[in-house]
Design a protein around this motif. Structure first.
Motif, PDB file in Angstrom:
ATOM      1  N   ALA A  19       0.797  -1.173  -0.075  1.00 21.91           N
ATOM      2  CA  ALA A  19       0.021   0.024  -0.004  1.00 21.91           C
ATOM      3  C   ALA A  19       0.781   1.269   0.028  1.00 21.91           C
ATOM      4  O   ALA A  19       0.313   2.318  -0.422  1.00 21.91           O
ATOM      5  N   ILE A  20       2.134   1.113   0.584  1.00 19.92           N
ATOM      6  CA  ILE A  20       3.060   2.472   0.562  1.00 19.92           C
ATOM      7  C   ILE A  20       3.375   2.764  -0.902  1.00 19.92           C
ATOM      8  O   ILE A  20       3.833   3.972  -1.160  1.00 19.92           O
ATOM      9  N   ARG A  21       3.170   1.932  -1.946  1.00 22.57           N
ATOM     10  CA  ARG A  21       3.627   2.218  -3.192  1.00 22.57           C
ATOM     11  C   ARG A  21       2.727   3.240  -3.818  1.00 22.57           C
ATOM     12  O   ARG A  21       3.095   4.200  -4.691  1.00 22.57           O
ATOM     13  N   TRP A  22       1.630   3.710  -3.158  1.00 29.02           N
ATOM     14  CA  TRP A  22       0.758   4.710  -3.710  1.00 29.02           C
ATOM     15  C   TRP A  22       1.471   6.312  -3.660  1.00 29.02           C
ATOM     16  O   TRP A  22       1.233   7.175  -4.246  1.00 29.02           O
ATOM     17  N   ARG A  23       2.641   6.171  -2.695  1.00 30.06           N
ATOM     18  CA  ARG A  23       3.451   7.110  -2.473  1.00 30.06           C
ATOM     19  C   ARG A  23       3.917   8.074  -3.863  1.00 30.06           C
ATOM     20  O   ARG A  23       3.895   9.248  -3.905  1.00 30.06           O
ATOM     21  N   ILE A  24       4.427   7.248  -4.779  1.00 27.76           N
ATOM     22  CA  ILE A  24       4.760   7.532  -5.765  1.00 27.76           C
ATOM     23  C   ILE A  24       3.869   8.164  -6.691  1.00 27.76           C
ATOM     24  O   ILE A  24       4.116   9.224  -7.541  1.00 27.76           O
ATOM     25  N   GLU A  25       2.662   7.761  -6.435  1.00 22.55           N
ATOM     26  CA  GLU A  25       1.670   8.603  -7.353  1.00 22.55           C
ATOM     27  C   GLU A  25       1.081   9.861  -6.827  1.00 22.55           C
ATOM     28  O   GLU A  25       1.006  10.934  -7.593  1.00 22.55           O
ATOM     29  N   ILE A  26       1.182  10.004  -5.313  1.00 20.63           N
ATOM     30  CA  ILE A  26       1.235  11.346  -4.932  1.00 20.63           C
ATOM     31  C   ILE A  26       2.487  12.397  -5.379  1.00 20.63           C
ATOM     32  O   ILE A  26       2.090  13.514  -5.619  1.00 20.63           O
ATOM     33  N   ILE A  27       3.471  11.800  -5.484  1.00 17.26           N
ATOM     34  CA  ILE A  27       4.677  12.629  -5.967  1.00 17.26           C
ATOM     35  C   ILE A  27       4.401  12.873  -7.462  1.00 17.26           C
ATOM     36  O   ILE A  27       4.338  14.235  -7.400  1.00 17.26           O
ATOM     37  N   PHE A  28       3.842  12.338  -8.172  1.00 14.29           N
ATOM     38  CA  PHE A  28       3.588  12.733  -9.611  1.00 14.29           C
ATOM     39  C   PHE A  28       2.411  13.696  -9.607  1.00 14.29           C
ATOM     40  O   PHE A  28       2.489  14.604 -10.378  1.00 14.29           O
ATOM     41  N   LYS A  29       1.417  13.628  -8.607  1.00 13.98           N
ATOM     42  CA  LYS A  29       0.326  14.630  -8.362  1.00 13.98           C
ATOM     43  C   LYS A  29       1.030  15.932  -8.038  1.00 13.98           C
ATOM     44  O   LYS A  29       0.625  16.945  -8.528  1.00 13.98           O
ATOM     45  N   VAL A  30       1.965  16.107  -7.159  1.00 15.84           N
ATOM     46  CA  VAL A  30       2.785  17.111  -6.656  1.00 15.84           C
ATOM     47  C   VAL A  30       3.384  17.774  -7.834  1.00 15.84           C
ATOM     48  O   VAL A  30       3.335  19.030  -8.021  1.00 15.84           O
ATOM     49  N   TRP A  31       4.104  16.977  -8.741  1.00 16.25           N
ATOM     50  CA  TRP A  31       4.785  17.423  -9.831  1.00 16.25           C
ATOM     51  C   TRP A  31       3.936  18.280 -10.993  1.00 16.25           C
ATOM     52  O   TRP A  31       4.072  19.258 -11.400  1.00 16.25           O
ATOM     53  N   LYS A  32       2.744  17.677 -11.131  1.00 13.32           N
ATOM     54  CA  LYS A  32       1.991  18.165 -12.160  1.00 13.32           C
ATOM     55  C   LYS A  32       1.132  19.290 -11.688  1.00 13.32           C
ATOM     56  O   LYS A  32       0.651  20.210 -12.361  1.00 13.32           O
ATOM     57  N   SER A  33       0.513  19.278 -10.287  1.00 15.03           N
ATOM     58  CA  SER A  33      -0.186  20.228  -9.945  1.00 15.03           C
ATOM     59  C   SER A  33       0.566  21.420  -9.255  1.00 15.03           C
ATOM     60  O   SER A  33      -0.158  22.489  -9.499  1.00 15.03           O
TER      61      SER A  33
ATOM     62  N   LYS B 144      11.517  17.236  16.454  1.00 14.66           N
ATOM     63  CA  LYS B 144      11.085  18.114  17.578  1.00 14.66           C
ATOM     64  C   LYS B 144       9.611  17.959  18.030  1.00 14.66           C
ATOM     65  O   LYS B 144       9.377  18.274  19.191  1.00 14.66           O
ATOM     66  N   HIS B 145       8.531  17.725  17.205  1.00 18.00           N
ATOM     67  CA  HIS B 145       7.146  17.784  17.415  1.00 18.00           C
ATOM     68  C   HIS B 145       6.717  16.279  17.271  1.00 18.00           C
ATOM     69  O   HIS B 145       5.429  16.079  17.766  1.00 18.00           O
ATOM     70  N   ASP B 146       7.365  15.364  16.886  1.00 17.86           N
ATOM     71  CA  ASP B 146       6.792  14.256  16.509  1.00 17.86           C
ATOM     72  C   ASP B 146       5.454  14.289  15.616  1.00 17.86           C
ATOM     73  O   ASP B 146       4.501  13.608  15.890  1.00 17.86           O
ATOM     74  N   ARG B 147       5.683  15.241  14.723  1.00 12.30           N
ATOM     75  CA  ARG B 147       4.540  15.445  13.746  1.00 12.30           C
ATOM     76  C   ARG B 147       4.936  15.178  12.166  1.00 12.30           C
ATOM     77  O   ARG B 147       6.163  15.633  11.933  1.00 12.30           O
ATOM     78  N   TYR B 148       4.310  14.612  11.297  1.00 16.85           N
ATOM     79  CA  TYR B 148       4.684  14.465  10.010  1.00 16.85           C
ATOM     80  C   TYR B 148       4.120  15.476   9.186  1.00 16.85           C
ATOM     81  O   TYR B 148       2.693  15.867   9.584  1.00 16.85           O
ATOM     82  N   ILE B 149       4.587  16.116   8.248  1.00 16.13           N
ATOM     83  CA  ILE B 149       3.893  17.301   7.487  1.00 16.13           C
ATOM     84  C   ILE B 149       3.712  16.547   5.951  1.00 16.13           C
ATOM     85  O   ILE B 149       4.137  15.566   5.725  1.00 16.13           O
ATOM     86  N   SER B 150       2.580  16.902   5.466  1.00 17.70           N
ATOM     87  CA  SER B 150       1.933  16.575   4.137  1.00 17.70           C
ATOM     88  C   SER B 150       2.666  16.996   2.913  1.00 17.70           C
ATOM     89  O   SER B 150       2.849  18.193   2.934  1.00 17.70           O
ATOM     90  N   ILE B 151       3.118  16.469   2.172  1.00 13.05           N
ATOM     91  CA  ILE B 151       3.951  17.030   0.990  1.00 13.05           C
ATOM     92  C   ILE B 151       2.701  17.371   0.123  1.00 13.05           C
ATOM     93  O   ILE B 151       3.126  18.667  -0.529  1.00 13.05           O
ATOM     94  N   LEU B 152       1.367  16.967   0.087  1.00 14.10           N
ATOM     95  CA  LEU B 152       0.554  17.855  -0.698  1.00 14.10           C
ATOM     96  C   LEU B 152       0.242  19.201  -0.371  1.00 14.10           C
ATOM     97  O   LEU B 152      -0.588  20.308  -0.712  1.00 14.10           O
ATOM     98  N   LYS B 153       0.452  19.188   1.064  1.00 11.03           N
ATOM     99  CA  LYS B 153       0.203  20.819   1.652  1.00 11.03           C
ATOM    100  C   LYS B 153       1.344  21.638   1.589  1.00 11.03           C
ATOM    101  O   LYS B 153       1.113  22.905   1.524  1.00 11.03           O
ATOM    102  N   VAL B 154       2.560  21.104   1.599  1.00  8.96           N
ATOM    103  CA  VAL B 154       3.768  22.027   1.562  1.00  8.96           C
ATOM    104  C   VAL B 154       4.159  22.361   0.037  1.00  8.96           C
ATOM    105  O   VAL B 154       4.609  23.540  -0.009  1.00  8.96           O
ATOM    106  N   ALA B 155       3.642  21.640  -0.939  1.00 13.41           N
ATOM    107  CA  ALA B 155       3.959  21.876  -2.193  1.00 13.41           C
ATOM    108  C   ALA B 155       3.505  23.171  -2.683  1.00 13.41           C
ATOM    109  O   ALA B 155       4.118  24.026  -3.447  1.00 13.41           O
TER     110      ALA B 155
END
Length: 541
Positions: free
Chosen positions: A417-431, A474-485
């Motif tokens: 299921a972690i393979r979906w990560r690369i699909e999110i990466i492509f979405k970041v590139w295009k959007s 520092k905060h034990d929090r993950y940031i979202s690549i779709l929110k940072v991009a």
């Protein structure tokens, strides 16, 4: 002194009483000649007009002066920063990552470029034909990255960006540099940057991946091109016979180090099965490759096993399976009717007889029915699923050469299921990184644009990984690549403007609060996010 009340009064123009007084004054002096009377009227009107517009003119001139002064100061600052040579240091993978403390400040684009030998790459690729060069390698790549990121890719705009960097050239001079040598140069710069930043941090040794050196996710994305590029990059064909142009980008992402480690650019007609063997140039012993059905090629799996590396893939239903002991062909559907889930050793392929581990996990009925509906409604007439194939869609089927001592069947399902990560990466590139916006132009210009975009993508992922590591530590929090991009450009601008005008610690605290509030993952009950998937994999032995 003119105050706001006086300005408001004068802006209204002459009142009726004032006009009446002018008229009386003119009629009371009949001795004056007609031209003299008109001169007095014009002079009085000009005086009132000057008073009425004095405040606005003063304010306008003040604002124009301030804007021009700010622009000149910023231009001088950019020119000085890029024309001043700073000592560079080669960053190597051998340097221990623990010795470099994580800081929120992330190096901008020019800092990453200064970490590689740009001049040597320019000479080896023949981008430098002679010395000295008016368009330097650093200025050229910096301008290309900015042009590609902001979708301003034309000769004139690149020349303008070079001018901001202190290189005053014409658009004709830029067009002459967009040749095959420039394509080779920017391509080498891309892979040098990717190789350099891949060793900046130690790997994230997740529990499920602790047995592997690298964990590669590979997939492709398609980009539509202008029709005049159909000969260089042929695209899909239609019934009308019209030529289309298309580009396919193969990308490999290391999930352990959160790094893009390889790219490949080809025409749309080069299939994923053909590109399946490209991973063999990258994979080393004890590496893991996770890919989808498009890359299911048995000879490639066989070579991966010979390298002593590992793979995880979904199973292709039309591939023959055999019993390892008797060598007889097995009926997969008959095996699944006896027991709902499987985890057995089999041989796959009528010629290769490759020993693998076959895992079958049933899916919920609604998901199975949705799979069958899509298979029946497939527009490709060649995909005419049989009854046996439709029944097998009720299971998740995987093949791997990872032993049971390392992964259980449930772990395999979670890891795939972690393979979906690369699909999110492509979405970041295009959007958000303008990859889908391709300019009109010749083939060399297109290649330079694409490689510049991929260079931006590599630097962005290093930027994101640095921020993410800081927030986790520092905060034990993950940031979202779709929110940072979408905020990438604003964050860089804030680093340049606010970071240079304020105290570094105060700026870090300011940016840190914004990331915590606007860019972290949100916990949802119905859907597991990427951070929760990673946390689950960390807990696995």
């Amino acid at each position: 002194m003119l105050n706001f009340k006086d300005a408001k009064h004068y802006l209204k123009g002459p009142t009726q009483t004032t006009s009446h007084a002018w008229k009386q004054g003119v009629e009371a002096n009949p001795s004056h000649s007609q031209p003299h009377r008109f001169s007095m009227i014009h002079l009085g009107s000009f005086g009132l007009w000057l008073h009425s517009h004095l405040f606005g003119i003063t304010l306008f001139l003040f604002l124009i002066t301030k804007i021009l002064l700010a622009f000149w100061i910023n231009l001088c600052h950019i020119t000085y920063r890029n024309s001043t040579k700073t000592p560079t240091r080669e960053v190597t993978c051998q340097e221990p990552a623990d010795a470099r403390p994580i800081s929120l400040h992330v190096k901008p684009v020019d800092r990453y470029l200064q970490q590689i030998e740009l001049d040597n790459i320019a000479r080896s690729s023949k981008f430098y034909q002679r010395t000295p060069q008016k368009i330097t390698a650093l200025a050229f790549v910096t301008a290309l990255c900015n042009a590609a990121y902001h979708n301003l890719f034309s000769y004139r705009k690149v020349a303008f960006l070079l001018g901001l960097l202190g290189v005053n050239v014409s658009k004709q001079a830029v067009s002459e540099r967009f040749n095959r040598y420039a394509v080779g140069f920017i391509k080498q710069v891309l892979f040098a940057i990717v190789g350099n930043i891949s060793g900046l941090h130690a790997e994230n040794k997740l529990g499920a991946f602790k047995s592997f050196n690298h964990v590669f996710l590979t997939d492709s994305t398609n980009v539509k091109l202008p029709p005049h590029l159909a000969d260089a990059y042929p695209g899909s064909k239609n019934q009308s016979g019209k030529k289309n142009a298309g580009l396919k980008i193969q990308a490999t992402f290391d999930i352990v180090r959160e790094r893009l480690v390889d790219f490949g650019i080809s025409a749309f007609t080069r299939t994923d099965q053909t590109a399946s063997k490209d991973i063999l140039d990258l994979v080393q012993p004890n590496d893991l490759i996770i890919r989808d059905l498009g890359y299911f090629v048995l000879p490639v799996f066989e070579k991966i096993s010979k390298i002593e590396a590992f793979f995880l893939s979904r199973f292709k239903l039309n591939v023959a399976i055999y019993c390892p002991k008797s060598g007889k062909r097995l009926n997969l559907l008959a095996l699944l009717k006896k027991q709902p889930s499987l985890d057995i050793n089999v041989l796959i392929g009528s010629e290769q007889r490759l020993p693998v581990r076959l895992v079958a996990i049933p899916v919920p009925k609604d998901i199975a029915n949705e799979r069958r509906r899509k298979a029946k409604n497939n527009r490709d007439r060649r995909c005419n699923p049989s009854k046996e194939t439709l029944k097998l869609l009720g299971w998740q089927l995987f093949v791997t050469n990872v032993s049971r001592n390392v992964w259980s069947p449930l772990t395999i399902c979670k890891i795939y299921a972690i393979r979906w990560r690369i699909e999110i990466i492509f979405k970041v590139w295009k959007s958000h990184l303008s990859l889908a916006s391709i300019p009109e132009g010749p083939e060399n210009q297109l290649d330079i644009y694409i490689y510049s975009q991929l260079l931006n993508a590599a630097i962005f992922h290093a930027f994101f990984d640095h921020l993410n590591r800081y927030m986790i530590a520092k905060h034990d929090r993950y940031i979202s690549i779709l929110k940072v991009a979408p905020l990438f450009d604003q964050i860089l601008n804030a680093m340049f403007l606010l970071g240079e005008c304020t105290d570094a610690a105060r700026f870090e605290h300011f940016l840190e609060k914004l990331l915590l509030r606007h860019c972290c993952y949100e916990k949802r009950k119905k859907r597991i996010n990427y951070a929760q998937q990673l946390q689950y994999l960390e807990c696995l032995a």
